[in-house]
Design a protein around this motif. Sequence first.
Motif, PDB file in Angstrom:
ATOM      1  N   GLU A  71      11.523 -49.997 -53.835  1.00 24.48           N
ATOM      2  CA  GLU A  71      11.797 -48.305 -53.596  1.00 24.48           C
ATOM      3  C   GLU A  71      12.081 -48.085 -52.126  1.00 24.48           C
ATOM      4  O   GLU A  71      12.842 -47.207 -51.962  1.00 24.48           O
ATOM      5  N   ASN A  72      11.377 -49.023 -51.216  1.00 25.36           N
ATOM      6  CA  ASN A  72      11.719 -48.970 -49.823  1.00 25.36           C
ATOM      7  C   ASN A  72      13.156 -49.159 -49.641  1.00 25.36           C
ATOM      8  O   ASN A  72      14.062 -48.443 -48.781  1.00 25.36           O
TER       9      ASN A  72
ATOM     10  N   PHE B 263      19.242 -43.426 -47.885  1.00 25.06           N
ATOM     11  CA  PHE B 263      19.076 -42.717 -46.526  1.00 25.06           C
ATOM     12  C   PHE B 263      20.398 -43.426 -45.517  1.00 25.06           C
ATOM     13  O   PHE B 263      20.893 -42.495 -44.873  1.00 25.06           O
ATOM     14  N   GLY B 264      20.557 -44.452 -45.532  1.00 28.78           N
ATOM     15  CA  GLY B 264      21.793 -45.167 -44.788  1.00 28.78           C
ATOM     16  C   GLY B 264      23.098 -44.348 -45.258  1.00 28.78           C
ATOM     17  O   GLY B 264      23.923 -44.193 -44.210  1.00 28.78           O
TER      18      GLY B 264
ATOM     19  N   PRO C 271      12.758 -42.495 -43.375  1.00 23.08           N
ATOM     20  CA  PRO C 271      11.699 -42.105 -44.419  1.00 23.08           C
ATOM     21  C   PRO C 271      11.132 -43.643 -45.164  1.00 23.08           C
ATOM     22  O   PRO C 271      12.123 -44.598 -45.216  1.00 23.08           O
ATOM     23  N   THR C 272      10.077 -43.249 -45.492  1.00 19.49           N
ATOM     24  CA  THR C 272       9.438 -44.651 -46.376  1.00 19.49           C
ATOM     25  C   THR C 272       9.511 -44.058 -47.742  1.00 19.49           C
ATOM     26  O   THR C 272       9.513 -42.752 -47.992  1.00 19.49           O
ATOM     27  N   ILE C 273       8.769 -44.645 -48.817  1.00 17.94           N
ATOM     28  CA  ILE C 273       8.612 -44.133 -50.204  1.00 17.94           C
ATOM     29  C   ILE C 273       7.813 -43.027 -49.985  1.00 17.94           C
ATOM     30  O   ILE C 273       6.665 -42.869 -49.243  1.00 17.94           O
TER      31      ILE C 273
ATOM     32  N   ARG D  22      20.369 -47.379 -37.730  1.00 17.44           N
ATOM     33  CA  ARG D  22      20.022 -47.145 -39.225  1.00 17.44           C
ATOM     34  C   ARG D  22      21.413 -47.013 -39.950  1.00 17.44           C
ATOM     35  O   ARG D  22      21.267 -47.098 -40.963  1.00 17.44           O
ATOM     36  N   ALA D  23      22.249 -46.696 -39.185  1.00 14.58           N
ATOM     37  CA  ALA D  23      23.726 -46.372 -40.081  1.00 14.58           C
ATOM     38  C   ALA D  23      25.040 -46.792 -38.757  1.00 14.58           C
ATOM     39  O   ALA D  23      24.629 -46.554 -37.772  1.00 14.58           O
ATOM     40  N   SER D  24      25.957 -47.494 -39.410  1.00 15.19           N
ATOM     41  CA  SER D  24      27.123 -47.187 -38.619  1.00 15.19           C
ATOM     42  C   SER D  24      28.463 -47.375 -39.318  1.00 15.19           C
ATOM     43  O   SER D  24      28.474 -47.386 -40.434  1.00 15.19           O
ATOM     44  N   VAL D  25      29.451 -46.630 -38.572  1.00 17.19           N
ATOM     45  CA  VAL D  25      30.854 -46.358 -38.983  1.00 17.19           C
ATOM     46  C   VAL D  25      31.829 -46.752 -37.982  1.00 17.19           C
ATOM     47  O   VAL D  25      31.603 -46.506 -36.651  1.00 17.19           O
TER      48      VAL D  25
END
Lengths: 497, 228
Positions: free
Chosen positions: A31-32, A39-40, A245-247, A223-226
Amino acid sequence: MKYHLIFILLFIVVVPVWTISLIWNTMVENENDAVRYRFGLVLEERLEKISEQSLGILNETAEELKKIDKQGRDDLVNDVLFFDSSGQFSQTRAAPNNIRPESALFAQQLFKDRLQKRDAKTDEAPRMGSIINGNVSLITESDYGWAQKMGSPDLDLWFWHFLDDDEIKIIDVKTEYLIEKISALPLPVDINPYDGVVLADGKERLVHLWGAQKPVENNATPRASVSMPFPMNTMQLYYFTDNFPTINLKFRILILSVACSLCIMGGYFFWEHMRSLDATMQKVSFVNQVSHELKTPLTNIRMYVDLLKSSLSDDVASTKKLEIIDHEAIRLSRLINNVLTFSNQKNLQPNPAPCDVDVAVNRILESFLPQLESQGFKIETDYKVGTYIVDQEMLAQIAINLISNAQKYASSGKYLGIQTFIEDEKLHLKISDKGPGIAEKLQENIFKPFVRGDDKATEGVSGTGLGLYLVKDLTERQHGELILNSDKNGTTFEVIL
Amino acid sequence: MKILVAEDDENIRNGLYEIFDNEGYDVVTAINGAEALKQYKAEKPDMLCLDVMMPEASGFDVCREIRKSDANIPIIFLTAKGQEIDKVMGLEIGADDYIVKPFGVHEVIARVRAITRRALQNKSVPASSDESFIVEKLEIDPSELKARRDGQEIDLSLREVKILKLFHDYKGKVVDRDTLLDHCWGEHVMPESRTVDQHIAALRKKIEADPKNPEIIKTVHNAGYRYE
């Protein structure tokens, strides 16, 4: 006993807890991962907005660059070069000696591409770019485009523009101009101002930071890249946030409640098991207690009657009376044994062992002989078995009840036949009488507990109504078969074990 | 031969005493498991008859304790439980036989005689004499506790064997009641005077063709008995 219970308790607690924790971990991890991934994606979308806006700035800049003449613009341009189709340099802002040779080659290549494109009638695969000495350009379908020097972490941009079929303008663009414009972009509204968006160059150096996050100080991971749009694609946009966020709580509560209910269920079953065990123990000990309490006085009656008989052996009348007491005591013990077997039924397990069936059956017959003889019974025996593996106690109780039945209900026939033989490797015990027989409608019910023959037949005959029920039960417990044959000439019970 | 009877019910204990005494055993009694162990050490019996459910220590406990030091002494259980599991357990912890309550005298006698025979044949119990002897047409085998006549077997008690042996040894002589008591009951026992006569009567029923007109053991009026 105690170790056994501890083992059960451990089993009931450890196994579910272990299983649940295993399921829990897997589910939480999955789930995580899913949440992180989703979320990413959300964060990437936000970064795409900045990327899109940057593309707008690039297009705007391209329009500006198209308009630039040989004078150039100091804020935007390092250098402006003009070439003809043969690659001959025609004009520059800089001194002609400073012209980089690759720019001439680049110009030549662009002309060549343009011509090829025009001549090609076929649908050959579109060329996404042409590379000259590490320079890359978009396909030359339009009159202008960007080129980026590959392999360099620093942003090194050229802009080219065909003025006509024989002249091309190549501009060495000041990247600071573009970066400044991009840096001036406002943070998209859906990005939390406490998060951080970083524009980094090809060496991962921070070029610009939007938002309040200080990723360098915090040593945070993005947490994300573009990637930035071409031709700035060596640059990256990174998203930093603490609100990862976590579950969610609902999910946790669901799993916890499942775990709790499993534990409660385990506990409940354990408790139930203990309770039934306890009840069984009580029952068994009650049965044992009662049997002890009943059997001690009976033992005394039987023993002292026997002793009295031997002292009064000359007194025939007294001996006869004592024999009646003895027989009644024996009958009472049989009845008690039946009741005890009935009440202790659940714990009955056959315990087969080799035994001399003929001797065992005959011993039982002998205990009935005095009474049977006094009632005038004719007795025929035919023993042909010898040793057979069987539960002797159960066999004895079956024989006792069948013989006792014949004596009670078929005394009018004055006949008792006992046969033992082996057929198809099975033990057969046949006990027959020549009594009035059992009415057909009764034959089905006769093996149920507390059912006795019809009133006329059983009038004046004592019994608990357990005998035949136990015969059937004890036979079936040994996976045997009980066959009843009865007509007005008599009844035969055949036990096959 | 000495037998130890452990039983908490007084009436059963006394009854068993009488039965075994009649059979010709020296009987020692105990009212519970603890006393049974004490008596076992003090009296050194040749055989034990133990009730299972007794206060202090159960028959099983006593059996286990005794089996630690003596693997051969015959042990018979008296059990009121009658459940299969109890019987199996009794035999597994080293009992030789079990008698389920309520029992009759004949059953007890049959079982005890069978165990005695086994013990005599295994020589785990010393017999007064092993050799068989002949009285009239009877061939008596002391270690089998049996007499044979024309191929027919007659079950005998220890005491009956002793009585027959005495008549055999005193052939032609009058055996008075005191001699019989001394030899076959033991000097320390003071049975009722009728006891001897009852035993002789019972023995005659077994061995005489016509017990009313005995051929083997004849009555000598006012003196005793005689085998000629």
